[in-house]
Design a protein around this motif. Sequence first.
Motif, PDB file in Angstrom:
ATOM      1  N   MET A 135       6.811   3.537   2.703  1.00 27.81           N
ATOM      2  CA  MET A 135       5.924   4.185   3.667  1.00 27.81           C
ATOM      3  C   MET A 135       5.570   3.266   4.826  1.00 27.81           C
ATOM      4  N   TRP A 136       5.204   2.015   4.502  1.00 28.49           N
ATOM      5  CA  TRP A 136       4.796   1.099   5.572  1.00 28.49           C
ATOM      6  C   TRP A 136       5.939   0.869   6.550  1.00 28.49           C
ATOM      7  N   PHE A 137       7.177   0.725   5.996  1.00 32.16           N
ATOM      8  CA  PHE A 137       8.316   0.421   6.858  1.00 32.16           C
ATOM      9  C   PHE A 137       8.690   1.635   7.715  1.00 32.16           C
ATOM     10  N   ALA A 138       8.628   2.831   7.130  1.00 36.01           N
ATOM     11  CA  ALA A 138       8.986   4.030   7.879  1.00 36.01           C
ATOM     12  C   ALA A 138       8.041   4.228   9.072  1.00 36.01           C
ATOM     13  N   TRP A 139       6.735   4.051   8.833  1.00 32.30           N
ATOM     14  CA  TRP A 139       5.781   4.210   9.939  1.00 32.30           C
ATOM     15  C   TRP A 139       5.854   3.054  10.931  1.00 32.30           C
ATOM     16  N   HIS A 140       6.085   1.841  10.423  1.00 35.58           N
ATOM     17  CA  HIS A 140       6.242   0.690  11.321  1.00 35.58           C
ATOM     18  C   HIS A 140       7.417   0.919  12.265  1.00 35.58           C
TER      19      HIS A 140
ATOM     20  N   THR B 233       0.876  -1.169   0.000  1.00 35.67           N
ATOM     21  CA  THR B 233       0.000   0.000   0.000  1.00 35.67           C
ATOM     22  C   THR B 233       0.917   1.223   0.000  1.00 35.67           C
ATOM     23  N   TRP B 234       0.495   2.273  -0.672  1.00 30.39           N
ATOM     24  CA  TRP B 234       1.336   3.464  -0.872  1.00 30.39           C
ATOM     25  C   TRP B 234       2.656   3.100  -1.597  1.00 30.39           C
TER      26      TRP B 234
END
Length: 621
Positions: free
Chosen positions: A413-418, A402-403
């Motif tokens: 994006m998912w990894f940065a927010w995770h 996603t993104w």
Amino acid sequence: MRVVLVSLLVVSVTCLPQGAPPTVCQTLMPFHGGGISPQGGIPPYSIIPRRQGGRVAITVTSSLGIPFQGFLLQGRTPRREILGEFDQTTTQDGHTIQCGEPADSLTHNNPGEKNSLDVIWTPPDGYEGPIVFNATIAQSYDTFWVGVESPPVDISRRSVINDPSFNIPRQPPTTTPHYARPIAKQSSTEFDPFYSGCAVTKLCFGAPDNCVINKSCKSAVAVTVSGDRYEFELKADNAAWVGVGLSDDDKMGDDSVIECVTRNNRVDAYMSWTSGPPNSYGAARLSNPQLGIQLLNGSVVDGVLYCKIRRDAYTNVNGKVFDLINEKYNLLIASGSSATASSVSFHDLSFLASAQKQSLSDVSALAAASKLLVRLHGCFMLAAWLGTASVGILLARYYRQTWVGNQLCGKDMWFAWHRTFMILTWALTTVAFVLIFVELKAWSAEKNPHAILGTVTTILCFIQPIGAYFRPHPGTSTRPVFNWLHWLIGNSAHIIAIVTLFFAVRLTKAELPDFVDWILVAYVVVHVISHLVLSVLNCTAEKSSERRVTSFPMKDLGASGRNSGYNDRSPDAPFSNVRKGLLAVYILIIIAIVIALIVITALAPIEETWTTLKSTVMDNN
């Protein structure tokens, strides 16, 4: 001659059938048998006053169920002046006599056995101040106690002479003794005589904080000082024991404690000594458990344990001198649900320490020791494991495609927010763990697995980012091992943390209401349903697309090549917008739950806090 002797014998062994004569009004000393002495020690009877409107309801009873035959009851001022008026129409067992003014004393009608006495007393117009009810109570003709006292009752200017809302049922005439009926629990604490004189004539302190003002203490102590006489009153609701400690700080350890314990329909008092770190917490009774104390009164009425104890002004306990006249002490109040013949259990019902030392003769209000670190510990753990950890885990599992194409700080994006959410989880957990040990300075003494599970959670949380920092490069043979360990440690820490939070609700220090369990259950339901819905969406997306959606399924844990989910750069997977919408809804719900629990934790005990705020608003209006 024999007739005369028999007549004298009968008179000498029978209680006066018409009650006490006015000649004994001042001394309360009956002239039984030409001068039989009254009983010494603690009487088995209690006088319990309850105020409502402009009148006082009085109950005379025995917590041991011992009936009595005769009595003489009076209301007296602190200067020992008899005053007021008894309403003899509220009882079938007594009638009034005049000692100074009409109907200012009440005595028995007949020498039949009585299990209790209920009567109403009215103060004179315009009187304001404390009243103590004094009585002589005769178990039999030659067994009686003189000067049995009630707790003091504060009388304000009488605004209601005949209060229709207050009525004690009259005892029906009977030829046989009736059973003592239980004292009705008052719907308001306004009439609890224990609080009369607090901050005026005696020092009061209770748990939870501010409960003395609200007259709603789970446990409380009141200290009255008269010269070198120090009298401690203790009470607790639905408790097996209540105790007060004299301490040099606001922590348990090396303290002199007075225990009031109920067992087998008896109320006993003991002196004990608390141990502290580095040993485990506990209270051990002295070899002479009555050292320096004398039990004056004790009762259990309507589930309320009460005792009055006189303590010597100077005592040497375990080599430490306690000088109540010249020294100041922190007060520790506690109560528990169980006790043995030799010791009391953990204070699982209530515990509170005063914030500063104070002379026991100083009746000004005592503030409770700060619970800021305990509250911060709870708030940080809630934010970490219900908030940041939950969102971070969801992102890593279902939002890798996603993104796609959007990056933050050079990362997907998912990894940065995770990573951001999990670093916050690590930081909040570490700080919370340090704070609770700074507060307790020892291992928790409560028999609750919360401390053990919390430690396990913290250890797993602490090592998780360290392992992630040294993770093998994608494509190496050890990458699948890292994937499995990272998944296992992260999910194990999260599950254990949630279980730990459930156990926290039962902690005495947490003071959380029972309904917090249901809020945690709601969180679990939302979290599980979110995982199920997102898993179904991923399975559906796989069937509707020729390429597989990488959502971190279990089989990807063993992937070691560069084509694994960590490096998939294909466009957003099907149902991407639906997943984004579900994530937004999930985050909003989680934020609401976390905020609610943090507010409850910060204001705990929230019931008493709400009562205080409501009282303050009403007073201001």
